[in-house]
Scaffold this motif. Structure first.
Motif, PDB file in Angstrom:
ATOM      1  N   LYS A 248       0.723  -1.285   0.055  1.00 55.58           N
ATOM      2  CA  LYS A 248      -0.034  -0.172   0.049  1.00 55.58           C
ATOM      3  C   LYS A 248       1.124   1.299  -0.057  1.00 55.58           C
ATOM      4  CE  LYS A 248      -3.731   2.036   2.815  1.00 55.58           C
ATOM      5  NZ  LYS A 248      -4.435   2.096   3.981  1.00 55.58           N
ATOM      6  N   HIS A 249       1.909   1.060   0.705  1.00 52.17           N
ATOM      7  CA  HIS A 249       2.754   2.497   0.957  1.00 52.17           C
ATOM      8  C   HIS A 249       4.191   2.310   0.094  1.00 52.17           C
ATOM      9  CE1 HIS A 249      -0.123   3.870   3.897  1.00 52.17           C
ATOM     10  NE2 HIS A 249       0.124   2.753   4.591  1.00 52.17           N
ATOM     11  N   ARG A 250       4.032   1.522  -0.815  1.00 48.95           N
ATOM     12  CA  ARG A 250       5.225   1.361  -1.798  1.00 48.95           C
ATOM     13  C   ARG A 250       5.410   2.715  -2.740  1.00 48.95           C
ATOM     14  NH1 ARG A 250       7.832  -3.500  -3.483  1.00 48.95           N
ATOM     15  NH2 ARG A 250       5.850  -4.684  -2.895  1.00 48.95           N
ATOM     16  N   PRO A 251       6.595   3.344  -2.698  1.00 47.24           N
ATOM     17  CA  PRO A 251       6.772   4.409  -3.513  1.00 47.24           C
ATOM     18  C   PRO A 251       6.625   4.034  -5.025  1.00 47.24           C
ATOM     19  CG  PRO A 251       8.672   4.338  -2.089  1.00 47.24           C
ATOM     20  CD  PRO A 251       7.759   3.150  -1.953  1.00 47.24           C
ATOM     21  N   ARG A 252       5.941   4.691  -5.903  1.00 47.58           N
ATOM     22  CA  ARG A 252       5.342   4.235  -6.944  1.00 47.58           C
ATOM     23  C   ARG A 252       6.198   4.904  -8.138  1.00 47.58           C
ATOM     24  NH1 ARG A 252       2.458   0.209  -5.851  1.00 47.58           N
ATOM     25  NH2 ARG A 252       0.819   0.715  -4.281  1.00 47.58           N
ATOM     26  N   SER A 253       6.868   5.848  -8.130  1.00 52.21           N
ATOM     27  CA  SER A 253       8.011   6.547  -9.059  1.00 52.21           C
ATOM     28  C   SER A 253       9.278   6.691  -8.491  1.00 52.21           C
ATOM     29  CB  SER A 253       7.342   7.889  -9.464  1.00 52.21           C
ATOM     30  OG  SER A 253       7.208   8.861  -8.346  1.00 52.21           O
ATOM     31  N   LEU A 254      10.403   7.048  -9.445  1.00 51.31           N
ATOM     32  CA  LEU A 254      11.560   7.242  -9.007  1.00 51.31           C
ATOM     33  C   LEU A 254      11.881   8.303  -8.171  1.00 51.31           C
ATOM     34  CD1 LEU A 254      13.433   5.961 -12.225  1.00 51.31           C
ATOM     35  CD2 LEU A 254      13.332   4.675 -10.126  1.00 51.31           C
ATOM     36  N   ASP A 255      11.084   9.336  -8.536  1.00 50.07           N
ATOM     37  CA  ASP A 255      11.108  10.771  -7.807  1.00 50.07           C
ATOM     38  C   ASP A 255      11.040  10.577  -6.380  1.00 50.07           C
ATOM     39  OD1 ASP A 255      11.916  12.061 -10.292  1.00 50.07           O
ATOM     40  OD2 ASP A 255       9.831  12.245 -10.745  1.00 50.07           O
ATOM     41  N   LYS A 256       9.965   9.535  -5.999  1.00 50.50           N
ATOM     42  CA  LYS A 256       9.526   9.397  -4.388  1.00 50.50           C
ATOM     43  C   LYS A 256      10.587   8.761  -3.646  1.00 50.50           C
ATOM     44  CE  LYS A 256       4.562  10.413  -5.524  1.00 50.50           C
ATOM     45  NZ  LYS A 256       3.299  10.019  -5.645  1.00 50.50           N
ATOM     46  N   LEU A 257      11.492   7.994  -4.167  1.00 52.65           N
ATOM     47  CA  LEU A 257      12.223   7.383  -3.568  1.00 52.65           C
ATOM     48  C   LEU A 257      13.283   8.166  -2.638  1.00 52.65           C
ATOM     49  CD1 LEU A 257      13.268   4.294  -6.146  1.00 52.65           C
ATOM     50  CD2 LEU A 257      11.781   4.086  -3.883  1.00 52.65           C
ATOM     51  N   VAL A 258      13.273   7.836  -1.478  1.00 53.30           N
ATOM     52  CA  VAL A 258      14.159   8.776  -0.335  1.00 53.30           C
ATOM     53  C   VAL A 258      15.233   7.791  -0.034  1.00 53.30           C
ATOM     54  CG1 VAL A 258      14.210  10.022   1.612  1.00 53.30           C
ATOM     55  CG2 VAL A 258      12.267   9.860   0.176  1.00 53.30           C
ATOM     56  N   VAL A 259      15.016   6.541   0.211  1.00 53.75           N
ATOM     57  CA  VAL A 259      16.328   5.685   0.628  1.00 53.75           C
ATOM     58  C   VAL A 259      17.470   5.670  -0.449  1.00 53.75           C
ATOM     59  CG1 VAL A 259      16.831   3.669   1.636  1.00 53.75           C
ATOM     60  CG2 VAL A 259      14.774   4.586   2.693  1.00 53.75           C
ATOM     61  N   HIS A 260      16.950   5.293  -1.518  1.00 52.67           N
ATOM     62  CA  HIS A 260      17.873   4.982  -2.631  1.00 52.67           C
ATOM     63  C   HIS A 260      17.476   6.163  -3.668  1.00 52.67           C
ATOM     64  CE1 HIS A 260      18.203   1.063  -0.836  1.00 52.67           C
ATOM     65  NE2 HIS A 260      16.986   0.897  -0.877  1.00 52.67           N
ATOM     66  N   SER A 261      17.786   7.194  -3.367  1.00 49.80           N
ATOM     67  CA  SER A 261      17.662   8.391  -4.401  1.00 49.80           C
ATOM     68  C   SER A 261      18.855   8.613  -5.114  1.00 49.80           C
ATOM     69  CB  SER A 261      17.489   9.815  -3.484  1.00 49.80           C
ATOM     70  OG  SER A 261      18.847   9.930  -2.659  1.00 49.80           O
ATOM     71  N   ARG A 262      19.959   8.006  -4.815  1.00 53.12           N
ATOM     72  CA  ARG A 262      21.078   7.964  -5.807  1.00 53.12           C
ATOM     73  C   ARG A 262      20.990   6.921  -7.108  1.00 53.12           C
ATOM     74  NH1 ARG A 262      25.797   5.161  -6.150  1.00 53.12           N
ATOM     75  NH2 ARG A 262      25.204   4.012  -4.243  1.00 53.12           N
ATOM     76  N   GLN A 263      20.450   5.814  -6.684  1.00 50.14           N
ATOM     77  CA  GLN A 263      20.154   4.891  -7.437  1.00 50.14           C
ATOM     78  C   GLN A 263      18.922   5.343  -8.490  1.00 50.14           C
ATOM     79  OE1 GLN A 263      20.758   4.114  -4.351  1.00 50.14           O
ATOM     80  NE2 GLN A 263      21.868   2.377  -4.053  1.00 50.14           N
ATOM     81  N   ALA A 264      18.007   5.986  -7.937  1.00 50.01           N
ATOM     82  CA  ALA A 264      16.832   6.496  -8.661  1.00 50.01           C
ATOM     83  C   ALA A 264      17.254   7.434  -9.692  1.00 50.01           C
ATOM     84  CB  ALA A 264      15.842   7.005  -7.584  1.00 50.01           C
ATOM     85  N   LYS A 265      18.248   8.338  -9.397  1.00 53.75           N
ATOM     86  CA  LYS A 265      18.904   9.263 -10.419  1.00 53.75           C
ATOM     87  C   LYS A 265      19.543   8.636 -11.387  1.00 53.75           C
ATOM     88  CE  LYS A 265      19.189  13.061  -7.134  1.00 53.75           C
ATOM     89  NZ  LYS A 265      20.152  14.114  -6.344  1.00 53.75           N
ATOM     90  N   GLN A 266      20.304   7.461 -11.056  1.00 57.73           N
ATOM     91  CA  GLN A 266      20.959   6.859 -12.146  1.00 57.73           C
ATOM     92  C   GLN A 266      20.021   6.081 -13.034  1.00 57.73           C
ATOM     93  OE1 GLN A 266      23.552   4.246  -9.745  1.00 57.73           O
ATOM     94  NE2 GLN A 266      25.195   5.958  -9.383  1.00 57.73           N
ATOM     95  N   LEU A 267      18.924   5.529 -12.576  1.00 57.32           N
ATOM     96  CA  LEU A 267      18.010   4.847 -13.407  1.00 57.32           C
ATOM     97  C   LEU A 267      17.578   5.898 -14.220  1.00 57.32           C
ATOM     98  CD1 LEU A 267      16.673   2.453 -10.797  1.00 57.32           C
ATOM     99  CD2 LEU A 267      18.046   1.750 -12.913  1.00 57.32           C
ATOM    100  N   LYS A 268      16.953   6.838 -13.970  1.00 56.05           N
ATOM    101  CA  LYS A 268      16.383   7.949 -14.629  1.00 56.05           C
ATOM    102  C   LYS A 268      17.061   8.398 -15.668  1.00 56.05           C
ATOM    103  CE  LYS A 268      13.442  10.850 -13.337  1.00 56.05           C
ATOM    104  NZ  LYS A 268      12.741  12.267 -13.014  1.00 56.05           N
ATOM    105  N   LYS A 269      18.476   8.529 -15.681  1.00 61.93           N
ATOM    106  CA  LYS A 269      19.566   8.893 -16.772  1.00 61.93           C
ATOM    107  C   LYS A 269      19.452   7.446 -17.628  1.00 61.93           C
ATOM    108  CE  LYS A 269      22.755  11.914 -14.211  1.00 61.93           C
ATOM    109  NZ  LYS A 269      24.181  12.014 -13.600  1.00 61.93           N
ATOM    110  N   LEU A 270      19.603   6.369 -17.365  1.00 63.95           N
ATOM    111  CA  LEU A 270      19.508   5.350 -18.198  1.00 63.95           C
ATOM    112  C   LEU A 270      18.088   5.402 -19.141  1.00 63.95           C
ATOM    113  CD1 LEU A 270      20.820   2.541 -16.070  1.00 63.95           C
ATOM    114  CD2 LEU A 270      21.937   3.453 -17.975  1.00 63.95           C
ATOM    115  N   VAL A 271      16.986   5.504 -18.273  1.00 62.55           N
ATOM    116  CA  VAL A 271      15.925   5.424 -19.041  1.00 62.55           C
ATOM    117  C   VAL A 271      15.591   6.720 -20.072  1.00 62.55           C
ATOM    118  CG1 VAL A 271      13.237   5.819 -18.876  1.00 62.55           C
ATOM    119  CG2 VAL A 271      14.577   4.338 -17.188  1.00 62.55           C
ATOM    120  N   SER A 272      16.104   7.762 -19.386  1.00 68.26           N
ATOM    121  CA  SER A 272      16.044   8.947 -20.465  1.00 68.26           C
ATOM    122  C   SER A 272      16.799   8.836 -21.719  1.00 68.26           C
ATOM    123  CB  SER A 272      16.522  10.153 -19.656  1.00 68.26           C
ATOM    124  OG  SER A 272      17.765  10.070 -19.282  1.00 68.26           O
ATOM    125  N   ALA A 273      17.833   8.001 -21.650  1.00 68.13           N
ATOM    126  CA  ALA A 273      18.757   7.847 -22.714  1.00 68.13           C
ATOM    127  C   ALA A 273      18.050   7.034 -23.899  1.00 68.13           C
ATOM    128  CB  ALA A 273      20.009   7.006 -22.442  1.00 68.13           C
TER     129      ALA A 273
END
Length: 383
Positions: A7-32
């Motif tokens: 129920k409380h699982r973050p749905r998007s990479l922008d909402k990830l707090v604990v693994h914010s660094r990994q989320a930024k890296q993944l956004k770069k890969l996806v945007s490529a």
């Protein structure tokens, strides 16, 4: 009603707090525009599945969250016979999730036939284009209304499928080599997103064809903050002392912490600072097994322990998890002289477990070997 874990699982990479660094890296890969094969590794409950689902949403938009769960049966024709493999799958229009390791020794056939069949089927570009046109038309008609409600749905540009494979480290070596061939042959039509707990159990050829993303376990302070946030969302008053105890008992697993919090809510609310935190039943059962082993080292005791181990396996507790927890419980009661020997013993039988087909044989062999070593040590020390 869904569990708080989902129920409380973050749905998007922008909402990830604990693994914010990994989320930024993944956004770069996806945007490529051309996301590679991904392999998420880390301890249980660290957030691998959350990162996977958030990445799918980043790739395909909200449509990736419209899931369908079903139990599928595949008929696989072998050279000499025909076999049936039944697996639970979770799918959307853009991806399919499954766990081939649930098929046991037949996982190689799942990889060779089932995954190969799904991987070589191209995605429908017309469906993606239709959705893009639909979103664009909706945007033109509604105009300012979309700005009030939020950002318009993202058009889907990916023309490949995504296969989400859980617990790839539990696949046999034959299945992993078959997976490597599938990754090479159908890389244009399909991308693999995989999760594993132990990266060392994944063969090097599979690792080298993926971008490996380490998902570390959250720190205790982050665990406490997570538990407090979920309690606030559920409109619960959570004492700080209880939140600290839950964070300590969770072993840095977010899933375990939220399950413990939900269990405490069911057992007693309003919360109390000294409220008992109930452990999972399978852990209590393993503690009981360890006490039986240490209490008496006889064939009769071994037979009773065997029955208890059977109950754990029947209730779908993984054999490698039983090994780890049982060895941990036994070492808590041992002298330093025996600890090294027991760790080596557990590692040896766990390795044999991966090569064999029946977990109970290797679990029982480990218990019998431990009883023998422990009895010899007791006679030598106490006479």
């Amino acid at each position: 009603m869904s569990l708080w874990v989902d129920k409380h699982r973050p749905r998007s990479l922008d909402k990830l707090v604990v693994h914010s660094r990994q989320a930024k890296q993944l956004k770069k890969l996806v945007s490529a525009g051309d996301c590679p094969h991904l392999l998420f590794y880390g301890p249980s409950g660290a957030g691998k599945k959350t990162l996977c689902l958030a990445t799918l949403r980043e790739l395909f938009g909200p449509g990736a969250e419209k899931l369908k769960t079903e139990q599928k049966t595949w008929q696989i024709q072998l050279p000499t016979r025909k076999i049936e493999v039944e697996l639970a799958t979770v799918s959307s229009n853009y991806h399919l999730e499954l766990s081939p390791s649930e098929a046991g020794r037949r996982d190689v056939h799942v990889v060779q036939e089932v995954i190969k069949e799904m991987a070589k089927t191209k995605s429908s570009n017309a469906m993606f284009q239709e959705q893009s046109n639909m979103f664009g038309a909706a945007k033109g008609q509604q105009g300012s209304q979309e700005k009030k409600k939020g950002e318009a749905p993202k058009s889907v540009k990916c023309t490949y499928k995504v296969l989400l494979i859980n617990e790839v480290d539990r696949l046999t070596s034959h299945a992993q080599h078959a997976l490597r061939r599938t990754m090479e042959k159908y890389s244009k039509q399909c991308r693999l997103v995989m999760t594993c707990t132990n990266l060392s159990k994944v063969i090097d050829p599979v690792q080298s064809r993926c971008v490996c993303v380490r998902v570390k376990a959250p720190k205790q302070g982050e665990m406490k903050s997570l538990v407090a946030q979920v309690a606030e969302k559920e409109r619960l008053t959570l004492p700080e002392t209880l939140a600290e105890r839950i964070a300590e008992g969770s072993n840095r697993s977010m899933r375990r912490a939220l399950l413990m919090l939900e269990t405490c809510k069911i057992n007693r609310y309003p919360f109390e600072e000294n409220q008992e935190i109930q452990l999972p039943e399978w852990e209590l059962f393993i503690k009981e097994i360890a006490q039986s082993i240490l209490k008496e080292q006889t064939p009769k005791s071994l037979f009773q322990v065997r029955e208890m181990l059977y109950k754990l396996l029947v209730n779908c507790v993984p054999a490698d998890l039983i090994f780890a927890k049982l060895a941990q419980e036994l070492m808590c009661k041992l002298d330093d002289e025996l600890k090294y020997e027991i760790v080596k013993m557990a590692a040896t039988f766990e390795h044999r477990l991966r090569l064999g087909t029946k977990p109970i044989i290797h679990l029982e062999a480990f218990v019998a070997k431990f009883m023998s070593s422990y009895k010899e040590w007791s006679i030598r020390i106490f006479g």
